[in-house]
Design a protein around this motif. Structure first.
Motif, PDB file in Angstrom:
ATOM      1  N   GLN A 187       0.959   5.269   2.805  1.00 23.48           N
ATOM      2  CA  GLN A 187      -0.487   5.206   2.582  1.00 23.48           C
ATOM      3  C   GLN A 187      -0.847   5.835   1.240  1.00 23.48           C
ATOM      4  O   GLN A 187      -0.415   6.933   0.930  1.00 23.48           O
ATOM      5  N   ARG A 188      -1.658   5.116   0.454  1.00 30.93           N
ATOM      6  CA  ARG A 188      -2.132   5.603  -0.845  1.00 30.93           C
ATOM      7  C   ARG A 188      -3.589   6.036  -0.790  1.00 30.93           C
ATOM      8  O   ARG A 188      -3.979   6.987  -1.435  1.00 30.93           O
ATOM      9  N   TRP A 189      -4.410   5.286  -0.061  1.00 32.70           N
ATOM     10  CA  TRP A 189      -5.825   5.626   0.061  1.00 32.70           C
ATOM     11  C   TRP A 189      -6.395   4.969   1.303  1.00 32.70           C
ATOM     12  O   TRP A 189      -5.784   4.087   1.892  1.00 32.70           O
ATOM     13  N   THR A 190      -7.580   5.417   1.700  1.00 29.28           N
ATOM     14  CA  THR A 190      -8.268   4.839   2.850  1.00 29.28           C
ATOM     15  C   THR A 190      -9.773   4.957   2.674  1.00 29.28           C
ATOM     16  O   THR A 190     -10.259   5.854   1.995  1.00 29.28           O
TER      17      THR A 190
END
Length: 98
Positions: free
Chosen positions: A64-67
């Motif tokens: 995961q890099r961003w949300t």
């Protein structure tokens, strides 16, 4: 395709596949990839019944890099904070507006 991986999204799971070896690098259930740019796979993740969020994953690893939490379907308006209960539910449902 990015960094030698092809993305495949049948139904609601996204797979990063190594085409030359025919192996799966990573998979993400309840995630539908929409776009791949600069090594990041962006798409929507289902987090519950009628709930989801936008998510960016590293194309090479699936990390995961961003949300963006509380992503909603286009065209659906969320009630202002004054019209929601402490759990975030719309207090206007079932009420008649005049």
């Amino acid at each position: 395709m990015d960094a030698g991986a092809a993305l495949v999204t049948p139904a609601d799971t996204t797979y990063a596949v190594e085409p030359s070896a025919g192996t799966v690098r990573w998979k993400k259930p309840d995630f539908r990839a929409v776009t791949l740019t600069d090594g990041v796979v962006a798409g929507g993740e289902r987090t519950g019944f009628g709930a989801g969020r936008l998510l960016g994953l590293a194309a090479a690893t699936g990390e995961q890099r961003w949300t963006v939490a509380e992503a909603r379907q286009a065209g659906r308006r969320r009630a202002p904070a004054a019209e929601r209960d402490p759990q975030g539910q719309d207090l206007r449902r079932g009420c008649r507006h005049r």
